[in-house]
Scaffold this motif. Structure first.
Motif, PDB file in Angstrom:
ATOM      1  N   LEU A   9      -2.944  -1.329   1.727  1.00  0.00           N
ATOM      2  CA  LEU A   9      -3.793  -0.149   1.623  1.00  0.00           C
ATOM      3  C   LEU A   9      -3.719   0.660   2.912  1.00  0.00           C
ATOM      4  O   LEU A   9      -3.288   0.146   3.954  1.00  0.00           O
ATOM      5  CB  LEU A   9      -5.248  -0.562   1.371  1.00  0.00           C
ATOM      6  N   ASP A  10      -4.168   1.906   2.858  1.00  0.00           N
ATOM      7  CA  ASP A  10      -4.223   2.708   4.073  1.00  0.00           C
ATOM      8  C   ASP A  10      -5.143   2.065   5.104  1.00  0.00           C
ATOM      9  O   ASP A  10      -4.917   2.189   6.310  1.00  0.00           O
ATOM     10  CB  ASP A  10      -4.724   4.121   3.752  1.00  0.00           C
ATOM     11  N   LYS A  11      -6.170   1.375   4.647  1.00  0.00           N
ATOM     12  CA  LYS A  11      -7.168   0.794   5.545  1.00  0.00           C
ATOM     13  C   LYS A  11      -6.844  -0.637   5.972  1.00  0.00           C
ATOM     14  O   LYS A  11      -7.558  -1.206   6.798  1.00  0.00           O
ATOM     15  CB  LYS A  11      -8.547   0.844   4.884  1.00  0.00           C
ATOM     16  N   GLY A  12      -5.802  -1.222   5.402  1.00  0.00           N
ATOM     17  CA  GLY A  12      -5.448  -2.583   5.792  1.00  0.00           C
ATOM     18  C   GLY A  12      -4.853  -3.380   4.656  1.00  0.00           C
ATOM     19  O   GLY A  12      -4.171  -2.837   3.780  1.00  0.00           O
ATOM     20  N   LEU A  13      -5.130  -4.672   4.638  1.00  0.00           N
ATOM     21  CA  LEU A  13      -4.548  -5.603   3.675  1.00  0.00           C
ATOM     22  C   LEU A  13      -5.653  -6.409   2.999  1.00  0.00           C
ATOM     23  O   LEU A  13      -6.618  -6.820   3.650  1.00  0.00           O
ATOM     24  CB  LEU A  13      -3.596  -6.574   4.374  1.00  0.00           C
ATOM     25  N   VAL A  14      -5.502  -6.638   1.702  1.00  0.00           N
ATOM     26  CA  VAL A  14      -6.409  -7.511   0.957  1.00  0.00           C
ATOM     27  C   VAL A  14      -5.565  -8.592   0.285  1.00  0.00           C
ATOM     28  O   VAL A  14      -4.608  -8.285  -0.437  1.00  0.00           O
ATOM     29  CB  VAL A  14      -7.233  -6.728  -0.083  1.00  0.00           C
ATOM     30  N   LEU A  15      -5.923  -9.847   0.520  1.00  0.00           N
ATOM     31  CA  LEU A  15      -5.136 -10.987   0.054  1.00  0.00           C
ATOM     32  C   LEU A  15      -6.024 -11.968  -0.687  1.00  0.00           C
ATOM     33  O   LEU A  15      -7.170 -12.211  -0.289  1.00  0.00           O
ATOM     34  CB  LEU A  15      -4.489 -11.702   1.246  1.00  0.00           C
ATOM     35  N   ILE A 162      -1.956  -2.522 -11.806  1.00  0.00           N
ATOM     36  CA  ILE A 162      -1.200  -1.290 -12.029  1.00  0.00           C
ATOM     37  C   ILE A 162      -2.133  -0.130 -12.381  1.00  0.00           C
ATOM     38  O   ILE A 162      -1.977   0.986 -11.888  1.00  0.00           O
ATOM     39  CB  ILE A 162      -0.161  -1.500 -13.148  1.00  0.00           C
ATOM     40  N   ARG A 163      -3.129  -0.393 -13.209  1.00  0.00           N
ATOM     41  CA  ARG A 163      -4.037   0.667 -13.647  1.00  0.00           C
ATOM     42  C   ARG A 163      -5.097   1.016 -12.600  1.00  0.00           C
ATOM     43  O   ARG A 163      -5.548   2.152 -12.516  1.00  0.00           O
ATOM     44  CB  ARG A 163      -4.724   0.268 -14.954  1.00  0.00           C
ATOM     45  N   GLY A 164      -5.515   0.025 -11.806  1.00  0.00           N
ATOM     46  CA  GLY A 164      -6.636   0.250 -10.907  1.00  0.00           C
ATOM     47  C   GLY A 164      -6.293   0.521  -9.458  1.00  0.00           C
ATOM     48  O   GLY A 164      -7.127   1.043  -8.712  1.00  0.00           O
ATOM     49  N   TYR A 165      -5.064   0.201  -9.039  1.00  0.00           N
ATOM     50  CA  TYR A 165      -4.719   0.308  -7.626  1.00  0.00           C
ATOM     51  C   TYR A 165      -4.608   1.757  -7.169  1.00  0.00           C
ATOM     52  O   TYR A 165      -4.054   2.612  -7.852  1.00  0.00           O
ATOM     53  CB  TYR A 165      -3.393  -0.417  -7.356  1.00  0.00           C
ATOM     54  N   ASP A 166      -5.118   2.016  -5.979  1.00  0.00           N
ATOM     55  CA  ASP A 166      -4.973   3.299  -5.303  1.00  0.00           C
ATOM     56  C   ASP A 166      -4.879   3.001  -3.811  1.00  0.00           C
ATOM     57  O   ASP A 166      -5.783   2.376  -3.242  1.00  0.00           O
ATOM     58  CB  ASP A 166      -6.176   4.203  -5.592  1.00  0.00           C
ATOM     59  N   ARG A 167      -3.811   3.427  -3.192  1.00  0.00           N
ATOM     60  CA  ARG A 167      -3.590   3.084  -1.780  1.00  0.00           C
ATOM     61  C   ARG A 167      -4.734   3.550  -0.876  1.00  0.00           C
ATOM     62  O   ARG A 167      -4.994   2.965   0.175  1.00  0.00           O
ATOM     63  CB  ARG A 167      -2.260   3.676  -1.304  1.00  0.00           C
ATOM     64  N   THR A 168      -5.439   4.621  -1.287  1.00  0.00           N
ATOM     65  CA  THR A 168      -6.518   5.158  -0.458  1.00  0.00           C
ATOM     66  C   THR A 168      -7.876   4.520  -0.761  1.00  0.00           C
ATOM     67  O   THR A 168      -8.882   4.907  -0.159  1.00  0.00           O
ATOM     68  CB  THR A 168      -6.634   6.685  -0.658  1.00  0.00           C
ATOM     69  N   MET A 169      -7.938   3.576  -1.669  1.00  0.00           N
ATOM     70  CA  MET A 169      -9.212   2.968  -2.047  1.00  0.00           C
ATOM     71  C   MET A 169      -9.801   2.195  -0.873  1.00  0.00           C
ATOM     72  O   MET A 169      -9.097   1.784   0.056  1.00  0.00           O
ATOM     73  CB  MET A 169      -9.043   2.066  -3.273  1.00  0.00           C
ATOM     74  N   LEU A 171     -11.584  -0.954   1.124  1.00  0.00           N
ATOM     75  CA  LEU A 171     -11.314  -2.386   1.119  1.00  0.00           C
ATOM     76  C   LEU A 171     -12.235  -3.109   0.146  1.00  0.00           C
ATOM     77  O   LEU A 171     -11.833  -4.068  -0.513  1.00  0.00           O
ATOM     78  CB  LEU A 171     -11.477  -2.952   2.532  1.00  0.00           C
ATOM     79  N   GLU A 172     -13.476  -2.634   0.036  1.00  0.00           N
ATOM     80  CA  GLU A 172     -14.424  -3.243  -0.892  1.00  0.00           C
ATOM     81  C   GLU A 172     -13.971  -3.068  -2.343  1.00  0.00           C
ATOM     82  O   GLU A 172     -14.057  -4.005  -3.150  1.00  0.00           O
ATOM     83  CB  GLU A 172     -15.813  -2.633  -0.701  1.00  0.00           C
ATOM     84  N   ASP A 173     -13.485  -1.870  -2.684  1.00  0.00           N
ATOM     85  CA  ASP A 173     -12.992  -1.651  -4.044  1.00  0.00           C
ATOM     86  C   ASP A 173     -11.735  -2.473  -4.312  1.00  0.00           C
ATOM     87  O   ASP A 173     -11.507  -2.939  -5.439  1.00  0.00           O
ATOM     88  CB  ASP A 173     -12.702  -0.167  -4.267  1.00  0.00           C
ATOM     89  N   ALA A 174     -10.913  -2.652  -3.290  1.00  0.00           N
ATOM     90  CA  ALA A 174      -9.710  -3.465  -3.451  1.00  0.00           C
ATOM     91  C   ALA A 174     -10.072  -4.917  -3.727  1.00  0.00           C
ATOM     92  O   ALA A 174      -9.428  -5.593  -4.538  1.00  0.00           O
ATOM     93  CB  ALA A 174      -8.835  -3.365  -2.206  1.00  0.00           C
ATOM     94  N   VAL A 175     -11.112  -5.417  -3.046  1.00  0.00           N
ATOM     95  CA  VAL A 175     -11.586  -6.778  -3.324  1.00  0.00           C
ATOM     96  C   VAL A 175     -12.054  -6.889  -4.772  1.00  0.00           C
ATOM     97  O   VAL A 175     -11.727  -7.844  -5.477  1.00  0.00           O
ATOM     98  CB  VAL A 175     -12.720  -7.165  -2.353  1.00  0.00           C
ATOM     99  N   LYS A 176     -12.797  -5.899  -5.223  1.00  0.00           N
ATOM    100  CA  LYS A 176     -13.260  -5.908  -6.617  1.00  0.00           C
ATOM    101  C   LYS A 176     -12.079  -5.904  -7.580  1.00  0.00           C
ATOM    102  O   LYS A 176     -12.094  -6.608  -8.598  1.00  0.00           O
ATOM    103  CB  LYS A 176     -14.158  -4.699  -6.868  1.00  0.00           C
ATOM    104  N   ILE A 201      -7.854  -7.992   5.938  1.00  0.00           N
ATOM    105  CA  ILE A 201      -7.378  -7.691   7.291  1.00  0.00           C
ATOM    106  C   ILE A 201      -7.462  -6.183   7.488  1.00  0.00           C
ATOM    107  O   ILE A 201      -6.638  -5.430   6.946  1.00  0.00           O
ATOM    108  CB  ILE A 201      -5.927  -8.177   7.502  1.00  0.00           C
ATOM    109  N   GLU A 202      -8.453  -5.742   8.223  1.00  0.00           N
ATOM    110  CA  GLU A 202      -8.598  -4.320   8.477  1.00  0.00           C
ATOM    111  C   GLU A 202      -7.572  -3.867   9.502  1.00  0.00           C
ATOM    112  O   GLU A 202      -7.231  -4.609  10.443  1.00  0.00           O
ATOM    113  CB  GLU A 202     -10.009  -4.025   8.990  1.00  0.00           C
ATOM    114  N   ARG A 203      -7.053  -2.666   9.310  1.00  0.00           N
ATOM    115  CA  ARG A 203      -6.057  -2.098  10.223  1.00  0.00           C
ATOM    116  C   ARG A 203      -6.563  -2.150  11.674  1.00  0.00           C
ATOM    117  O   ARG A 203      -7.709  -1.800  11.955  1.00  0.00           O
ATOM    118  CB  ARG A 203      -5.764  -0.656   9.817  1.00  0.00           C
ATOM    119  N   GLU A 204      -5.700  -2.604  12.579  1.00  0.00           N
ATOM    120  CA  GLU A 204      -5.958  -2.684  14.018  1.00  0.00           C
ATOM    121  C   GLU A 204      -7.001  -3.743  14.397  1.00  0.00           C
ATOM    122  O   GLU A 204      -7.415  -3.800  15.556  1.00  0.00           O
ATOM    123  CB  GLU A 204      -6.403  -1.329  14.589  1.00  0.00           C
TER     124      GLU A 204
END
Length: 250
Positions: A9-15, A162-169, A171-176, A201-204
């Motif tokens: 994501l633009d804001k970091g990584l969700v694993l 595929i349907r829900g991902y957005d690179r600008t979302m 981190l909380e929405d990515a976890v969901k 993992i938040e950027r920086e």
């Protein structure tokens, strides 16, 4: 089997990874498949594994062993200057271990020791990066066209991503999103199971900004599972009705 997901994501990584390994429905064990190493303020590297447990555990054991004596060994996690080189060296290690085990078992070993790895992290002065390492040791990197990776039992959770991902979302929405992806996989395949390991993992940050083990009793995951099921039923019933022709009605 297993299921692991890594989102860039633009804001970091969700694993997220599951922990189930089994040889049948009556022989189920729990093994951690997410492993993290970091140097505060300088780097964080997280690895998720899928495939033959003996092969993946051997990779992790060798990486851990190199961490214990960095002055005496070529410590690829702490000394590699880029995430690309980290992925390269992990790929070489995975290929070597798989090859050794297959050769030691002869014809019966062919195809039995395969494994794949997701490598994620950030080194100071560089962008967060995400790689998927194949059993042959080669790998690909996440990009605008391929912004997330899955390994293991991927097919049930992929449509959600595929349907829900957005690179600008957020981190909380990515976890969901990954929670829904895992819930869909758990409902469809017994070889993937709780507990789940989550890491953000938040950027920086160069450290895990958020970590959580999701168990059967986790109230948020239970709410996601229940709400998602209800939402799917409501969405289905809101779709236009299909009509038979007048001569076809019984």
């Amino acid at each position: 089997m297993t299921y692991c997901v890594g989102l860039m994501l633009d804001k970091g990584l969700v694993l997220m990874s599951d922990t189930r390994t089994n040889s049948g429905v009556d022989n189920i064990s729990v093994f951690r498949k997410m492993f993290t190493w970091n140097v505060p303020g300088e780097r964080i590297i997280t690895v998720m594994t899928a495939g033959n447990l003996a092969s993946t555990q051997a990779v992790i054991s060798q990486l851990e062993e190199r961490m214990k004596a960095p002055d005496e060994r070529d410590n690829i996690l702490l000394q590699s200057p880029t995430m690309f080189q980290v992925a390269t060296e992990i790929g070489k290690l995975l290929r070597t271990i798989i090859s050794e085990r297959q050769d030691a078992n002869g014809v019966k070993g062919r195809g039995r020791f395969t494994a794949s790895i997701i490598v994620a992290g950030q080194i100071a002065g560089m962008e967060p990066r995400l790689f998927m390492v194949y059993p042959e040791g080669n790998f690909i990197e996440a990009s605008q066209d391929t912004p997330f990776f899955q390994i293991g039992e991927t097919k049930y959770g992929r449509p959600i991503l595929i349907r829900g991902y957005d690179r600008t979302m957020s981190l909380e929405d990515a976890v969901k999103l990954v929670m829904v992806s895992f819930d869909s996989t758990l409902k469809a395949n017994l070889s993937v199971g709780l507990p789940l390991d989550l890491q953000v993992i938040e950027r920086e940050a160069f450290a895990a900004s958020h970590e959580r083990r999701v168990t059967h009793e986790d109230p948020y995951f239970q709410a996601i599972s229940s709400s998602w099921g209800d939402a799917l039923k409501n969405a289905f019933h809101s779709l236009p009705d299909y009509q038979f022709g007048p001569d076809e009605k019984k």
